[in-house]
Design an enzyme around this catalytic site. Structure first.
Site, PDB file in Angstrom:
ATOM      1  N   ASP A 215       0.836  -1.182   0.004  1.00 21.47           N
ATOM      2  CA  ASP A 215       0.052   0.248   0.060  1.00 21.47           C
ATOM      3  C   ASP A 215       0.840   1.289   0.068  1.00 21.47           C
ATOM      4  OD1 ASP A 215      -3.116   0.992   0.617  1.00 21.47           O
ATOM      5  OD2 ASP A 215      -1.926   2.082   1.773  1.00 21.47           O
ATOM      6  N   ILE A 216       0.660   2.379  -0.892  1.00 23.36           N
ATOM      7  CA  ILE A 216       1.241   3.431  -1.053  1.00 23.36           C
ATOM      8  C   ILE A 216       1.053   4.228   0.334  1.00 23.36           C
ATOM      9  CG2 ILE A 216       1.772   5.454  -2.262  1.00 23.36           C
ATOM     10  CD1 ILE A 216       0.677   3.985  -4.699  1.00 23.36           C
ATOM     11  N   ASN A 223      -2.340  12.855  -3.041  1.00 26.23           N
ATOM     12  CA  ASN A 223      -3.732  13.142  -4.014  1.00 26.23           C
ATOM     13  C   ASN A 223      -4.308  14.480  -3.782  1.00 26.23           C
ATOM     14  OD1 ASN A 223      -4.567  11.594  -6.317  1.00 26.23           O
ATOM     15  ND2 ASN A 223      -5.763  10.379  -5.389  1.00 26.23           N
ATOM     16  N   ASP A 232      -2.316   9.617 -10.004  1.00 30.79           N
ATOM     17  CA  ASP A 232      -2.057   8.510 -11.266  1.00 30.79           C
ATOM     18  C   ASP A 232      -0.614   8.239 -11.337  1.00 30.79           C
ATOM     19  OD1 ASP A 232      -4.872   8.319 -11.277  1.00 30.79           O
ATOM     20  OD2 ASP A 232      -5.445   9.355 -13.297  1.00 30.79           O
ATOM     21  N   GLU A 258      -4.877   2.208  -4.268  1.00 30.14           N
ATOM     22  CA  GLU A 258      -3.478   2.568  -4.027  1.00 30.14           C
ATOM     23  C   GLU A 258      -2.917   1.428  -3.509  1.00 30.14           C
ATOM     24  OE1 GLU A 258      -4.955   4.621  -0.574  1.00 30.14           O
ATOM     25  OE2 GLU A 258      -5.625   4.020  -2.280  1.00 30.14           O
TER      26      GLU A 258
END
Length: 345
Positions: A215-216, A223, A232, A258
């Protein structure tokens, strides 16, 4: 015929979905409504798991997230419509081929009758003139048959070309249905099927198989700060780095939003942790640059959960354990790998 109880149940589900949209201050888009209708219908475990996870992580869902979840777990419309069109085209081609074969059989039958008649007439020949008439008739019939065969060959060749073109289009559509449009990794549906196949193979071959859930870190903040286009860009960067960092039979997938996953066949937990750390470091070393402005935006980090499949473990359990390990990594400060215990103790 739909029963009254089924209608009542559908209405109740619809009302729950609508109320949820209002409670979450979401616009009543078809994607959002369909997502929550499926959620309250409870017919797809993956949909409920994904919604609950997103809610737990972000405290709510945006319309963009609803659209992404709808696309990842529910929407299969384009591929389905294309397949239906392909089936109709195949049926049409089959009818054409059937017609061509029937025409060939008819022509062959007529030619056979003609030859039989000519053969009979040969027995009645009494002069050169009679023989000339019979031979001329045979030559004429043979010429017609050749022309007919030539036309049939052209028709069959054209049909064959259409079938090959359709085959290529169907294969392309199948690949697109399995691929995430943004990152070009396999999507959630393809991930589920692929993991199932590899777990079965690991059981058959008596080999280890592990799973990474990635997971980011702080993606929502990223964002919100820089916009969805840069978001993106981050997703593409992570996906590209995953592909570059895995080897052989390993498979990277976009799990949703994400979150990514990597299937590691023939890999035990120790190996999975090593791969997870290698990917984590590779991503952290990438410098993100805003393609629109050229500004350097710093570095992206990921948290990783690793789990090795237990004997006779269900897929849902493996994913859940890897996911719990991921959240443990988040809880310990992010940008690290946590391993799920090898047993349920």
């Amino acid at each position: 015929m739909v029963s009254e109880s089924e209608i009542k149940k559908s209405k109740e589900i619809g009302e729950k979905a609508w109320k949820r949209l209002m409670d979450e201050s979401l616009g009543p888009t078809p994607e959002s409504y369909s997502l929550f209708y499926h959620y309250y219908a409870g017919t797809d475990y993956a949909v409920n798991q994904a919604v609950d996870k997103a809610m737990k992580k972000d405290g709510g869902l945006s319309e963009k997230q609803c659209a992404e979840l709808y696309r990842d777990f529910i929407q299969d419309t384009a591929a389905t419509e294309f397949m239906l069109q392909a089936e109709e085209t195949i049926l049409s081609i089959m009818q054409e081929v059937s017609g061509i074969v029937g025409e060939a059989e008819s022509a062959t039958g007529e030619y056979g009758k003609s030859l039989a008649q000519s053969n009979k007439e040969l027995g009645d020949v009494k002069s050169i003139e009679d023989l000339k008439k019979v031979v001329t008739a045979m030559a004429s019939d043979t010429k017609k048959m050749r022309e007919k065969n030539s036309n049939l060959e052209i028709e069959l060749a054209t049909t064959s070309q259409r079938m090959e073109s359709l085959r290529v289009e169907v294969e392309t559509a199948k690949e697109e249905a399995k691929t995430d449009g943004l990152t070009k990794l396999i999507n959630r549906k393809a991930f589920d099927a692929t993991l199932k196949d590899h777990i079965k193979k690991s059981v058959d071959d008596n080999t280890a198989i592990s799973l990474l859930m990635l997971d980011i870190d702080y993606f929502k903040k990223f964002n919100d700060t820089y916009g969805h286009q840069v978001g993106d860009q981050v997703l593409k960067l992570v996906a590209r780095t995953l592909v570059e960092g895995i080897k052989g039979k390993d498979i990277a997938a976009r799990y949703g939003g994400e979150e990514f996953s990597v299937i590691l066949p023939e890999t035990n937990l120790t190996g999975a942790v090593m791969v997870g750390n290698a990917l984590r470091k590779a991503i952290a070393n990438k410098e993100l640059v805003n393609k629109n402005t050229g500004d350097t935006l710093g570095h992206v980090t990921i948290s990783v959960g690793a789990a090795e499949a237990l004997r006779n473990e269900k897929i849902e359990s493996l994913v859940e354990r890897a996911d719990k390990a991921l959240y443990a990594a988040k809880g310990k400060g992010r940008d690290q790998v946590c391993a799920a215990p090898k047993s349920e103790e």
